[in-house]
Motif scaffolding. Structure first.
Motif, PDB file in Angstrom:
ATOM      1  N   ASN A 167       0.813  -1.218   0.000  1.00  0.00           N
ATOM      2  CA  ASN A 167       0.000   0.000   0.000  1.00  0.00           C
ATOM      3  C   ASN A 167       0.846   1.269   0.000  1.00  0.00           C
ATOM      4  O   ASN A 167       0.436   2.297   0.542  1.00  0.00           O
ATOM      5  CB  ASN A 167      -0.915   0.003   1.233  1.00  0.00           C
ATOM      6  N   LEU A 168       2.002   1.205  -0.611  1.00  0.00           N
ATOM      7  CA  LEU A 168       2.935   2.327  -0.569  1.00  0.00           C
ATOM      8  C   LEU A 168       2.313   3.640  -1.046  1.00  0.00           C
ATOM      9  O   LEU A 168       2.424   4.665  -0.373  1.00  0.00           O
ATOM     10  CB  LEU A 168       4.191   2.013  -1.392  1.00  0.00           C
ATOM     11  N   GLY A 169       1.644   3.625  -2.176  1.00  0.00           N
ATOM     12  CA  GLY A 169       1.030   4.851  -2.698  1.00  0.00           C
ATOM     13  C   GLY A 169       0.029   5.452  -1.735  1.00  0.00           C
ATOM     14  O   GLY A 169       0.025   6.665  -1.498  1.00  0.00           O
ATOM     15  N   GLU A 170      -0.810   4.624  -1.172  1.00  0.00           N
ATOM     16  CA  GLU A 170      -1.805   5.093  -0.207  1.00  0.00           C
ATOM     17  C   GLU A 170      -1.130   5.669   1.035  1.00  0.00           C
ATOM     18  O   GLU A 170      -1.550   6.703   1.565  1.00  0.00           O
ATOM     19  CB  GLU A 170      -2.715   3.927   0.187  1.00  0.00           C
ATOM     20  N   MET A 171      -0.078   5.007   1.489  1.00  0.00           N
ATOM     21  CA  MET A 171       0.633   5.478   2.689  1.00  0.00           C
ATOM     22  C   MET A 171       1.294   6.826   2.434  1.00  0.00           C
ATOM     23  O   MET A 171       1.264   7.718   3.287  1.00  0.00           O
ATOM     24  CB  MET A 171       1.688   4.457   3.131  1.00  0.00           C
ATOM     25  N   ILE A 172       1.892   6.985   1.252  1.00  0.00           N
ATOM     26  CA  ILE A 172       2.513   8.268   0.917  1.00  0.00           C
ATOM     27  C   ILE A 172       1.462   9.376   0.887  1.00  0.00           C
ATOM     28  O   ILE A 172       1.684  10.468   1.404  1.00  0.00           O
ATOM     29  CB  ILE A 172       3.282   8.178  -0.421  1.00  0.00           C
ATOM     30  N   ASN A 173       0.307   9.099   0.300  1.00  0.00           N
ATOM     31  CA  ASN A 173      -0.771  10.098   0.284  1.00  0.00           C
ATOM     32  C   ASN A 173      -1.223  10.451   1.696  1.00  0.00           C
ATOM     33  O   ASN A 173      -1.480  11.621   2.001  1.00  0.00           O
ATOM     34  CB  ASN A 173      -1.957   9.589  -0.528  1.00  0.00           C
ATOM     35  N   GLN A 174      -1.322   9.464   2.538  1.00  0.00           N
ATOM     36  CA  GLN A 174      -1.742   9.679   3.927  1.00  0.00           C
ATOM     37  C   GLN A 174      -0.762  10.621   4.629  1.00  0.00           C
ATOM     38  O   GLN A 174      -1.170  11.538   5.346  1.00  0.00           O
ATOM     39  CB  GLN A 174      -1.793   8.329   4.645  1.00  0.00           C
ATOM     40  N   VAL A 175       0.519  10.417   4.390  1.00  0.00           N
ATOM     41  CA  VAL A 175       1.536  11.261   5.013  1.00  0.00           C
ATOM     42  C   VAL A 175       1.562  12.643   4.367  1.00  0.00           C
ATOM     43  O   VAL A 175       1.602  13.662   5.055  1.00  0.00           O
ATOM     44  CB  VAL A 175       2.920  10.574   4.925  1.00  0.00           C
ATOM     45  N   GLN A 176       1.507  12.685   3.056  1.00  0.00           N
ATOM     46  CA  GLN A 176       1.617  13.953   2.339  1.00  0.00           C
ATOM     47  C   GLN A 176       0.415  14.867   2.562  1.00  0.00           C
ATOM     48  O   GLN A 176       0.588  16.057   2.819  1.00  0.00           O
ATOM     49  CB  GLN A 176       1.786  13.691   0.847  1.00  0.00           C
ATOM     50  N   ARG A 185      -2.518  14.290   4.671  1.00  0.00           N
ATOM     51  CA  ARG A 185      -3.130  14.350   6.006  1.00  0.00           C
ATOM     52  C   ARG A 185      -2.105  14.619   7.095  1.00  0.00           C
ATOM     53  O   ARG A 185      -2.457  14.784   8.245  1.00  0.00           O
ATOM     54  CB  ARG A 185      -3.883  13.054   6.298  1.00  0.00           C
ATOM     55  N   HIS A 186      -0.829  14.669   6.709  1.00  0.00           N
ATOM     56  CA  HIS A 186       0.274  14.907   7.642  1.00  0.00           C
ATOM     57  C   HIS A 186       0.294  13.883   8.776  1.00  0.00           C
ATOM     58  O   HIS A 186       0.682  14.185   9.893  1.00  0.00           O
ATOM     59  CB  HIS A 186       0.238  16.333   8.193  1.00  0.00           C
ATOM     60  N   ASP A 187      -0.136  12.666   8.456  1.00  0.00           N
ATOM     61  CA  ASP A 187      -0.059  11.560   9.408  1.00  0.00           C
ATOM     62  C   ASP A 187       1.345  10.968   9.328  1.00  0.00           C
ATOM     63  O   ASP A 187       2.150  11.352   8.485  1.00  0.00           O
ATOM     64  CB  ASP A 187      -1.080  10.471   9.068  1.00  0.00           C
ATOM     65  N   SER A 188       1.627  10.034  10.205  1.00  0.00           N
ATOM     66  CA  SER A 188       2.880   9.293  10.185  1.00  0.00           C
ATOM     67  C   SER A 188       2.554   7.806  10.126  1.00  0.00           C
ATOM     68  O   SER A 188       1.492   7.382  10.564  1.00  0.00           O
ATOM     69  CB  SER A 188       3.704   9.590  11.435  1.00  0.00           C
ATOM     70  N   VAL A 189       3.484   7.024   9.584  1.00  0.00           N
ATOM     71  CA  VAL A 189       3.289   5.587   9.482  1.00  0.00           C
ATOM     72  C   VAL A 189       4.480   4.908  10.168  1.00  0.00           C
ATOM     73  O   VAL A 189       5.630   5.157   9.804  1.00  0.00           O
ATOM     74  CB  VAL A 189       3.208   5.122   8.016  1.00  0.00           C
ATOM     75  N   LEU A 190       4.195   4.086  11.161  1.00  0.00           N
ATOM     76  CA  LEU A 190       5.213   3.304  11.842  1.00  0.00           C
ATOM     77  C   LEU A 190       5.242   1.924  11.201  1.00  0.00           C
ATOM     78  O   LEU A 190       4.234   1.222  11.170  1.00  0.00           O
ATOM     79  CB  LEU A 190       4.903   3.187  13.335  1.00  0.00           C
ATOM     80  N   ILE A 191       6.390   1.557  10.668  1.00  0.00           N
ATOM     81  CA  ILE A 191       6.525   0.293   9.937  1.00  0.00           C
ATOM     82  C   ILE A 191       7.184  -0.730  10.850  1.00  0.00           C
ATOM     83  O   ILE A 191       8.250  -0.467  11.422  1.00  0.00           O
ATOM     84  CB  ILE A 191       7.356   0.502   8.661  1.00  0.00           C
ATOM     85  N   ALA A 214       7.723  15.570   5.045  1.00  0.00           N
ATOM     86  CA  ALA A 214       9.015  16.234   4.895  1.00  0.00           C
ATOM     87  C   ALA A 214       9.192  17.379   5.882  1.00  0.00           C
ATOM     88  O   ALA A 214      10.300  17.601   6.382  1.00  0.00           O
ATOM     89  CB  ALA A 214       9.184  16.732   3.459  1.00  0.00           C
ATOM     90  N   ARG A 215       8.124  18.116   6.183  1.00  0.00           N
ATOM     91  CA  ARG A 215       8.224  19.221   7.153  1.00  0.00           C
ATOM     92  C   ARG A 215       8.654  18.709   8.511  1.00  0.00           C
ATOM     93  O   ARG A 215       9.537  19.280   9.152  1.00  0.00           O
ATOM     94  CB  ARG A 215       6.870  19.926   7.283  1.00  0.00           C
ATOM     95  N   LEU A 216       8.021  17.639   8.973  1.00  0.00           N
ATOM     96  CA  LEU A 216       8.366  17.059  10.273  1.00  0.00           C
ATOM     97  C   LEU A 216       9.795  16.518  10.250  1.00  0.00           C
ATOM     98  O   LEU A 216      10.562  16.706  11.190  1.00  0.00           O
ATOM     99  CB  LEU A 216       7.385  15.963  10.656  1.00  0.00           C
ATOM    100  N   PHE A 217      10.178  15.868   9.162  1.00  0.00           N
ATOM    101  CA  PHE A 217      11.529  15.336   9.046  1.00  0.00           C
ATOM    102  C   PHE A 217      12.571  16.446   9.145  1.00  0.00           C
ATOM    103  O   PHE A 217      13.567  16.324   9.866  1.00  0.00           O
ATOM    104  CB  PHE A 217      11.681  14.565   7.730  1.00  0.00           C
ATOM    105  N   ASN A 218      12.345  17.555   8.449  1.00  0.00           N
ATOM    106  CA  ASN A 218      13.274  18.688   8.514  1.00  0.00           C
ATOM    107  C   ASN A 218      13.344  19.262   9.924  1.00  0.00           C
ATOM    108  O   ASN A 218      14.417  19.635  10.389  1.00  0.00           O
ATOM    109  CB  ASN A 218      12.897  19.766   7.499  1.00  0.00           C
ATOM    110  N   ARG A 219      12.217  19.335  10.587  1.00  0.00           N
ATOM    111  CA  ARG A 219      12.182  19.828  11.969  1.00  0.00           C
ATOM    112  C   ARG A 219      12.980  18.901  12.891  1.00  0.00           C
ATOM    113  O   ARG A 219      13.746  19.362  13.735  1.00  0.00           O
ATOM    114  CB  ARG A 219      10.725  19.925  12.428  1.00  0.00           C
ATOM    115  N   ILE A 220      12.826  17.606  12.721  1.00  0.00           N
ATOM    116  CA  ILE A 220      13.576  16.633  13.514  1.00  0.00           C
ATOM    117  C   ILE A 220      15.071  16.804  13.270  1.00  0.00           C
ATOM    118  O   ILE A 220      15.874  16.782  14.216  1.00  0.00           O
ATOM    119  CB  ILE A 220      13.117  15.193  13.190  1.00  0.00           C
TER     120      ILE A 220
END
Length: 90
Positions: free
Chosen positions: A13-22, A24-30, A43-49
């Motif tokens: 479900n990679l495409g769906e997961m990317i959309n969810q993050v992009q 809805r600004h959600d995160s996915v724990l794998i 990407a915003r959260l990643f840059n902040r981290i």
């Protein structure tokens, strides 16, 4: 929101997961074998981290330099006392 998923479902479900993050600004724990191995964040959260990590590293370096001539046990006691004092003020 943080979604948890297995590595297999993530690949499926990679495409769906990317959309969810992009969008809805959600995160996915794998997880792999039930253990967290990676996370997908926007990407915003990643840059902040990354900025926070750089500031933490700089602060750690300054502390290390400031305590370079102090025996380890003395430095640890001093830091523990400072933490205890700060917590008691809250």
């Amino acid at each position: 929101m943080i979604t948890e998923t297995s590595a297999v479902k993530f690949r499926q479900n990679l495409g769906e997961m990317i959309n969810q993050v992009q969008y809805r600004h959600d995160s996915v724990l794998i997880k792999k074998d039930g253990k967290p191995v990676a996370a997908l964040v926007d990407a915003r959260l990643f840059n902040r981290i990354r900025r926070m990590e750089a500031r933490f590293d700089a602060l750690s370096s300054r502390l290390e330099q400031g305590y370079s001539g102090v025996p380890q046990d003395v430095g640890i006691r001093e830091i523990e006392q400072a933490v205890a004092d700060e917590r008691s003020e809250r």
